[in-house]
Scaffold this motif. Sequence first.
Motif, PDB file in Angstrom:
ATOM      1  N   ASP A  20       0.795  -1.229   0.000  1.00  0.00           N
ATOM      2  CA  ASP A  20       0.000   0.000   0.000  1.00  0.00           C
ATOM      3  C   ASP A  20       0.830   1.283   0.000  1.00  0.00           C
ATOM      4  O   ASP A  20       0.308   2.352   0.261  1.00  0.00           O
ATOM      5  N   GLY A  21       2.110   1.189  -0.265  1.00  0.00           N
ATOM      6  CA  GLY A  21       2.940   2.387  -0.294  1.00  0.00           C
ATOM      7  C   GLY A  21       3.928   2.473   0.848  1.00  0.00           C
ATOM      8  O   GLY A  21       4.950   3.123   0.736  1.00  0.00           O
ATOM      9  N   SER A  22       3.612   1.841   1.989  1.00  0.00           N
ATOM     10  CA  SER A  22       4.576   1.806   3.090  1.00  0.00           C
ATOM     11  C   SER A  22       4.734   0.406   3.669  1.00  0.00           C
ATOM     12  O   SER A  22       5.777   0.067   4.193  1.00  0.00           O
ATOM     13  N   HIS A  23       3.706  -0.410   3.579  1.00  0.00           N
ATOM     14  CA  HIS A  23       3.764  -1.804   4.025  1.00  0.00           C
ATOM     15  C   HIS A  23       3.667  -2.697   2.785  1.00  0.00           C
ATOM     16  O   HIS A  23       2.721  -2.566   2.006  1.00  0.00           O
ATOM     17  N   PHE A  24       4.640  -3.584   2.650  1.00  0.00           N
ATOM     18  CA  PHE A  24       4.708  -4.420   1.459  1.00  0.00           C
ATOM     19  C   PHE A  24       4.854  -5.893   1.827  1.00  0.00           C
ATOM     20  O   PHE A  24       5.363  -6.227   2.894  1.00  0.00           O
ATOM     21  N   GLU A  25       4.426  -6.746   0.913  1.00  0.00           N
ATOM     22  CA  GLU A  25       4.624  -8.180   1.015  1.00  0.00           C
ATOM     23  C   GLU A  25       5.367  -8.616  -0.244  1.00  0.00           C
ATOM     24  O   GLU A  25       4.978  -8.224  -1.342  1.00  0.00           O
ATOM     25  N   ALA A  26       6.404  -9.410  -0.057  1.00  0.00           N
ATOM     26  CA  ALA A  26       7.189  -9.890  -1.200  1.00  0.00           C
ATOM     27  C   ALA A  26       7.271 -11.403  -1.180  1.00  0.00           C
ATOM     28  O   ALA A  26       7.491 -12.008  -0.127  1.00  0.00           O
ATOM     29  N   VAL A  27       7.085 -11.997  -2.346  1.00  0.00           N
ATOM     30  CA  VAL A  27       7.342 -13.417  -2.552  1.00  0.00           C
ATOM     31  C   VAL A  27       8.552 -13.472  -3.479  1.00  0.00           C
ATOM     32  O   VAL A  27       8.517 -12.922  -4.585  1.00  0.00           O
ATOM     33  N   VAL A  28       9.619 -14.109  -2.993  1.00  0.00           N
ATOM     34  CA  VAL A  28      10.870 -14.133  -3.738  1.00  0.00           C
ATOM     35  C   VAL A  28      11.274 -15.584  -3.976  1.00  0.00           C
ATOM     36  O   VAL A  28      11.383 -16.363  -3.030  1.00  0.00           O
ATOM     37  N   VAL A  29      11.481 -15.928  -5.238  1.00  0.00           N
ATOM     38  CA  VAL A  29      11.925 -17.268  -5.625  1.00  0.00           C
ATOM     39  C   VAL A  29      13.341 -17.123  -6.178  1.00  0.00           C
ATOM     40  O   VAL A  29      13.569 -16.373  -7.123  1.00  0.00           O
ATOM     41  N   SER A  30      14.289 -17.836  -5.542  1.00  0.00           N
ATOM     42  CA  SER A  30      15.683 -17.696  -5.961  1.00  0.00           C
ATOM     43  C   SER A  30      16.492 -18.952  -5.662  1.00  0.00           C
ATOM     44  O   SER A  30      16.315 -19.574  -4.615  1.00  0.00           O
ATOM     45  N   ASP A  31      17.401 -19.277  -6.579  1.00  0.00           N
ATOM     46  CA  ASP A  31      18.362 -20.356  -6.341  1.00  0.00           C
ATOM     47  C   ASP A  31      19.280 -20.016  -5.168  1.00  0.00           C
ATOM     48  O   ASP A  31      19.832 -20.911  -4.528  1.00  0.00           O
ATOM     49  N   ALA A  32      19.442 -18.731  -4.885  1.00  0.00           N
ATOM     50  CA  ALA A  32      20.331 -18.296  -3.801  1.00  0.00           C
ATOM     51  C   ALA A  32      19.870 -18.811  -2.442  1.00  0.00           C
ATOM     52  O   ALA A  32      20.664 -18.855  -1.495  1.00  0.00           O
ATOM     53  N   PHE A  33      18.617 -19.214  -2.310  1.00  0.00           N
ATOM     54  CA  PHE A  33      18.090 -19.680  -1.036  1.00  0.00           C
ATOM     55  C   PHE A  33      18.392 -21.157  -0.758  1.00  0.00           C
ATOM     56  O   PHE A  33      18.182 -21.613   0.363  1.00  0.00           O
ATOM     57  N   PRO A  61      15.873 -20.438   7.203  1.00  0.00           N
ATOM     58  CA  PRO A  61      14.868 -19.393   6.951  1.00  0.00           C
ATOM     59  C   PRO A  61      15.349 -17.985   7.324  1.00  0.00           C
ATOM     60  O   PRO A  61      15.095 -17.033   6.585  1.00  0.00           O
ATOM     61  N   ILE A  62      16.060 -17.835   8.420  1.00  0.00           N
ATOM     62  CA  ILE A  62      16.522 -16.501   8.823  1.00  0.00           C
ATOM     63  C   ILE A  62      17.558 -15.958   7.843  1.00  0.00           C
ATOM     64  O   ILE A  62      17.562 -14.765   7.534  1.00  0.00           O
ATOM     65  N   VAL A  86      17.134 -11.057   1.601  1.00  0.00           N
ATOM     66  CA  VAL A  86      16.158 -10.153   1.000  1.00  0.00           C
ATOM     67  C   VAL A  86      16.189  -8.796   1.705  1.00  0.00           C
ATOM     68  O   VAL A  86      16.200  -7.755   1.047  1.00  0.00           O
ATOM     69  N   MET A  87      16.216  -8.789   3.018  1.00  0.00           N
ATOM     70  CA  MET A  87      16.211  -7.520   3.753  1.00  0.00           C
ATOM     71  C   MET A  87      17.445  -6.683   3.430  1.00  0.00           C
ATOM     72  O   MET A  87      17.357  -5.450   3.400  1.00  0.00           O
ATOM     73  N   ASP A  88      18.563  -7.322   3.166  1.00  0.00           N
ATOM     74  CA  ASP A  88      19.775  -6.580   2.806  1.00  0.00           C
ATOM     75  C   ASP A  88      19.588  -5.773   1.517  1.00  0.00           C
ATOM     76  O   ASP A  88      20.237  -4.755   1.328  1.00  0.00           O
ATOM     77  N   LEU A 118       8.269  -4.710   5.464  1.00  0.00           N
ATOM     78  CA  LEU A 118       8.317  -5.673   4.370  1.00  0.00           C
ATOM     79  C   LEU A 118       8.165  -7.073   4.939  1.00  0.00           C
ATOM     80  O   LEU A 118       8.979  -7.524   5.736  1.00  0.00           O
ATOM     81  N   SER A 119       7.097  -7.728   4.550  1.00  0.00           N
ATOM     82  CA  SER A 119       6.865  -9.124   4.906  1.00  0.00           C
ATOM     83  C   SER A 119       7.388  -9.969   3.750  1.00  0.00           C
ATOM     84  O   SER A 119       7.127  -9.654   2.590  1.00  0.00           O
ATOM     85  N   ILE A 120       8.127 -11.020   4.069  1.00  0.00           N
ATOM     86  CA  ILE A 120       8.818 -11.777   3.021  1.00  0.00           C
ATOM     87  C   ILE A 120       8.475 -13.258   3.084  1.00  0.00           C
ATOM     88  O   ILE A 120       8.493 -13.863   4.153  1.00  0.00           O
TER      89      ILE A 120
END
Length: 77
Positions: A24-37, A42-43, A49-51, A65-67
Amino acid sequence: MEIEAVAQLIRNGLPGSEVEVTGDGSHFEAVVVSDAFSGLTPIKKQRLVMDTVKAQIASGELHALSIKTLTPEQRLA
């Protein structure tokens, strides 16, 4: 911040990742798919992502940001 700007920050920080962001402009949700994981706890996945948005969070430009992180194999399961 704009949704696409958040997504682009994550994509730039995790090249080759698939990123979907909603919010909504300040609160976001992200779904990230990556080989890096692969093989990470989990942490560690969350930290990767947070970096990618650390500066925006520190400045207050990005409030929250919810991930959800997935490897490509998890996405297909």
